[in-house]
Scaffold this motif. Structure first.
Motif, PDB file in Angstrom:
ATOM      1  N   GLY A 171       0.828  -1.206   0.000  1.00 48.85           N
ATOM      2  CA  GLY A 171       0.000   0.000   0.000  1.00 48.85           C
ATOM      3  C   GLY A 171       0.862   1.256   0.000  1.00 48.85           C
ATOM      4  O   GLY A 171       0.557   2.235  -0.688  1.00 48.85           O
ATOM      5  N   ALA A 172       1.950   1.206   0.767  1.00 47.97           N
ATOM      6  CA  ALA A 172       2.833   2.367   0.853  1.00 47.97           C
ATOM      7  C   ALA A 172       3.442   2.693  -0.505  1.00 47.97           C
ATOM      8  O   ALA A 172       3.537   3.856  -0.899  1.00 47.97           O
ATOM      9  CB  ALA A 172       3.933   2.111   1.882  1.00 47.97           C
ATOM     10  N   ILE A 173       3.841   1.629  -1.234  1.00 48.20           N
ATOM     11  CA  ILE A 173       4.402   1.857  -2.570  1.00 48.20           C
ATOM     12  C   ILE A 173       3.341   2.487  -3.473  1.00 48.20           C
ATOM     13  O   ILE A 173       3.605   3.417  -4.232  1.00 48.20           O
ATOM     14  CB  ILE A 173       4.900   0.528  -3.180  1.00 48.20           C
ATOM     15  N   TRP A 174       2.112   1.979  -3.354  1.00 45.62           N
ATOM     16  CA  TRP A 174       1.024   2.495  -4.183  1.00 45.62           C
ATOM     17  C   TRP A 174       0.696   3.949  -3.819  1.00 45.62           C
ATOM     18  O   TRP A 174       0.115   4.674  -4.600  1.00 45.62           O
ATOM     19  CB  TRP A 174      -0.206   1.588  -4.063  1.00 45.62           C
ATOM     20  N   GLY A 175       1.020   4.346  -2.586  1.00 47.36           N
ATOM     21  CA  GLY A 175       0.835   5.742  -2.196  1.00 47.36           C
ATOM     22  C   GLY A 175       2.055   6.590  -2.535  1.00 47.36           C
ATOM     23  O   GLY A 175       1.951   7.796  -2.742  1.00 47.36           O
ATOM     24  N   PHE A 176       3.208   5.935  -2.597  1.00 40.24           N
ATOM     25  CA  PHE A 176       4.458   6.648  -2.876  1.00 40.24           C
ATOM     26  C   PHE A 176       4.439   7.262  -4.279  1.00 40.24           C
ATOM     27  O   PHE A 176       4.898   8.379  -4.485  1.00 40.24           O
ATOM     28  CB  PHE A 176       5.633   5.676  -2.733  1.00 40.24           C
ATOM     29  N   ILE A 177       3.851   6.508  -5.241  1.00 42.67           N
ATOM     30  CA  ILE A 177       3.886   6.975  -6.641  1.00 42.67           C
ATOM     31  C   ILE A 177       3.196   8.344  -6.784  1.00 42.67           C
ATOM     32  O   ILE A 177       3.817   9.297  -7.261  1.00 42.67           O
ATOM     33  CB  ILE A 177       3.257   5.921  -7.586  1.00 42.67           C
ATOM     34  N   PRO A 178       1.911   8.467  -6.364  1.00 43.33           N
ATOM     35  CA  PRO A 178       1.297   9.795  -6.496  1.00 43.33           C
ATOM     36  C   PRO A 178       1.978  10.850  -5.622  1.00 43.33           C
ATOM     37  O   PRO A 178       2.047  12.022  -5.999  1.00 43.33           O
ATOM     38  CB  PRO A 178      -0.154   9.574  -6.049  1.00 43.33           C
ATOM     39  N   GLY A 179       2.520  10.426  -4.461  1.00 46.03           N
ATOM     40  CA  GLY A 179       3.218  11.370  -3.594  1.00 46.03           C
ATOM     41  C   GLY A 179       4.439  11.945  -4.288  1.00 46.03           C
ATOM     42  O   GLY A 179       4.658  13.159  -4.305  1.00 46.03           O
TER      43      GLY A 179
END
Lengths: 320, 348
Positions: free
Chosen positions: B119-127
């Motif tokens: 999940g963190a990776i999936w949030g990292f991209i837009p961040g």
């Protein structure tokens, strides 16, 4: 398969998938240009799809096969415009957080739609409509060589309505006094107010217009693609339209371009079997292509876009 | 000040009541017995220990997805992508749960960590895209939802299984289910995840309110320019907020993968846990405690609704009630205005 045949395979489905997104994204442009965030596009599409399908089922005997779908989308558009009034009242008059109100619109539309479907049809989805839109060759234009077969044969009138409306809305927003006022209340409502523009009225009109357009988008989606109404008829198309609006930098023609791009990318996975060099590509790559390409496009060459300045803030007379 | 706090508390309660009243009016309008309807709703959520178990099970992922949305919101970011983070978290947790055979004390934390990291990776991209290239996070997260859905389906069908529609069940050493809880709740699907959810809520409260890093995140949410001027690294904070938000979303997926279902199947559409999380966060005012309470309300209504057909009322009525509650909370200004008028009249 030569190039012409390939274009004939690729373009019509792209236009077909893009049309509902174009309508809805244009609605988003109108609302947000006036300074009101519209996360509720999804809900407005749901309402449009629901009304369009139910009206179509109920009145097919009255209006006949040809006129029923047209009357249906018009009724759906007006009902969605009224429905958007809720968002307008909450976010303009009651100064609600516009994002929260939009989210509520999404939930409410689905709740009302499914509740009434259960009530009227006694099951989770409606019957299939008898009078959807059918593909047609547009007279005169379809007989133009090369362009005719690619763009104007085997297409839907609604698609061309979408493109014409995009141009009309572009002209309204950027070339008329009404459009100037609309943009000014979205950029600097206080300055607009001092010049005698009724900020609240402009915003109400804009939000209701966005409801009208969302209703058109949703009902046209239902009457060209889905054919019935259930919990999954509209699942994310409103958010795609929202993305198209931002992708298009809050510009009607930009939003249309972005919607056409999404439509094209979506059609890839459907028509891949008939296109030689796409046949061997695993399905998953084609399925994620529209979304990944959008991200890459945004990151690569579209870059940043600025929202209208006053977006998201209610206008309170006399405050600085 | 104290009366202000009182009103802040009163607004959601009044909203809830107005929503329920509206629900009653709709029921009466369509010829249903509103009292029976609400009784069925209550019994469906809290009628006996089994239903309570089911309600708690439903609340668990809502707490996580609500925290995910709320955490990003506090830093001024709108994470519509929790849905996608839930899916990748679910997939990662189940994958670890199926692929390894380890003692529980290693296996379960490993599976949960896998979900959080996914999940963190999936949030990292837009961040990252937001911080470095100013790409609007709303579009990127919407796009990543679909990407997650299709990739997860592809992996379940072609990599984890051989053209199957669902993975095998995870080994019991990675499961959040507990024999004791199941027996206690008359074999409901409740699992231990609720404890993790509450810990996560405490973590969010502590991190945002009591640490320097949390202060920076909130400062960036209030005013990016002022934060930058004060010497904070705005870009880093944006990325950090999305990573933590994504990790919460991934954990919501782990609750489904390791707790409720114990496997992952090919999804025909979104799970809606992430989208409902938006409503939970907004209803809860984007605070940790608010999210827990809102998730409780949301979960009880959703589970209770399943029992409403007993009184002949369609379950969908609850969606209307939830939407109206959100509307009323959003329109808190008008409720406040009304309350302050009433108060003024009393003072006269």
């Amino acid at each position: 398969m030569n190039l012409l045949e390939m274009l004939q395979t690729m373009i019509p489905p792209a236009l077909f998938f893009a049309a509902p997104l174009i309508f809805t994204a244009l609605g988003g442009v109108l609302s947000e240009r006036s300074g009101v965030i519209n996360i509720g596009l999804e809900g407005l599409m749901i309402m449009g799809a629901f009304v369009g399908v139910v009206f179509n089922l109920a009145f097919v005997d009255v209006f006949g096969d040809i006129w029923t779908p047209w009357v249906s989308i018009l009724v759906a558009a007006f009902v969605s415009a009224l429905f958007a009034l809720l968002h307008a009242v909450a976010s303009i008059t009651f100064r609600a957080d516009q994002v929260v109100s939009g989210v509520a619109i999404n939930f409410l539309a689905l709740g009302i739609g499914l509740f009434l479907v259960k009530q009227w049809y006694g099951k989770g989805q409606t019957d299939m409509v008898d009078a959807p839109f059918y593909t047609a060759d547009i007279p005169v234009l379809s007989s133009i060589p090369v362009i005719g077969p690619i763009f104007f044969s085997n297409t839907y009138y609604t698609t061309w309505l979408a493109i014409v409306l995009a141009i009309v809305i572009y002209l309204i927003i950027f070339k008329t006094p009404f459009g100037l006022r609309l943009r000014s209340v979205g950029e600097h409502p206080m300055a607009a107010d001092t010049l005698g523009i009724n900020v609240v009225k402009m915003r109400y009109i804009a939000v209701m217009l966005s409801g009208f357009m969302g209703g058109l988008g949703g009902s046209i989606y239902a009457l060209t693609i889905a054919m019935d109404f259930s919990h999954s008829t509209i699942s994310g198309q409103g958010f795609m339209a929202l993305a198209a609006m931002i992708f298009g930098k809050w510009h009607p023609l930009g939003a249309m371009g972005a919607a056409l791009f999404f439509g094209f990318a979506q059609s890839l996975s459907v028509i891949s079997a008939t296109i030689p060099f796409l046949q061997d590509v695993p399905q998953v790559y084609l399925l994620i292509a529209p979304y990944v390409l959008t991200i890459l496009a945004l990151a690569g060459f579209i870059g940043r876009a600025d929202a209208p300045k006053a977006l998201g803030s209610p206008y309170i007379k006399g405050s600085r | 000040m104290s009366s202000n706090k009182f009103i802040n508390l009163l607004v959601p309660i009044i909203s809830l009541l107005l929503g329920l009243i509206a629900g009653a009016i709709i029921m009466v309008g369509f010829g249903y017995n509103a009292v029976e309807g609400f009784k069925a709703l209550w019994n469906g959520a809290f009628g006996d220990i089994y239903f309570i178990g089911e309600t708690v099970r439903q609340i668990t992922p809502y707490i996580f997805s609500g925290l995910a949305v709320a955490f990003a919101f506090r830093t001024g970011l709108f994470n519509i992508g929790v849905e996608g983070q839930v899916i990748v978290g679910w997939l990662a947790a189940v994958w670890v749960g199926v692929a390894f055979d380890l003692p529980m004390i290693v296996h379960l934390p490993l599976a949960i960590a896998a979900a959080a990291i996914a999940g963190a990776i999936w949030g990292f991209i837009p961040g990252l895209l937001k911080a470095k290239l100013r790409v609007h996070e709303v579009i990127v997260t919407i796009m990543l939802n679909y990407t997650a859905l299709y990739i997860a389906n592809h992996l379940v069908r072609n990599v984890i299984t051989d053209k199957g529609d669902r993975t095998e069940s995870i080994s019991s050493s990675a499961s959040l289910k507990s024999q004791w809880l199941m027996e206690f709740t008359q074999y409901s699907t409740m699992h231990m995840g609720i404890i993790l959810a509450l810990i996560a809520a405490v973590f969010m409260w502590f991190y945002l309110e009591k640490t320097t890093k949390g202060f920076e995140l909130r400062a960036v949410g209030f005013n990016q320019h002022a934060s930058k001027y004060a010497g904070m690294n705005v870009e880093k904070n944006i990325i950090l907020a999305m990573v933590i938000s994504g990790a919460f979303g991934g954990l919501a997926g782990a609750m489904e993968g390791l707790g409720t279902f114990g496997y992952m199947s090919v999804q025909s559409g979104f799970t809606n846990i992430g989208f409902d999380g938006i409503a939970v966060a907004l209803l809860g005012g984007n605070t940790a405690l608010g999210v827990v309470l809102a998730a409780g309300l949301f979960g009880s209504l959703k589970v209770g609704a399943l029992n409403m057909p007993v009184a002949g009322v369609p379950t969908e009525l609850v969606d209307i009630i939830v939407a109206l509650i959100i509307f009323f909370v959003a329109s808190g200004y008008i409720i406040r205005w009304f309350l302050s008028r009433m108060k003024r009249r009393e003072n006269k």
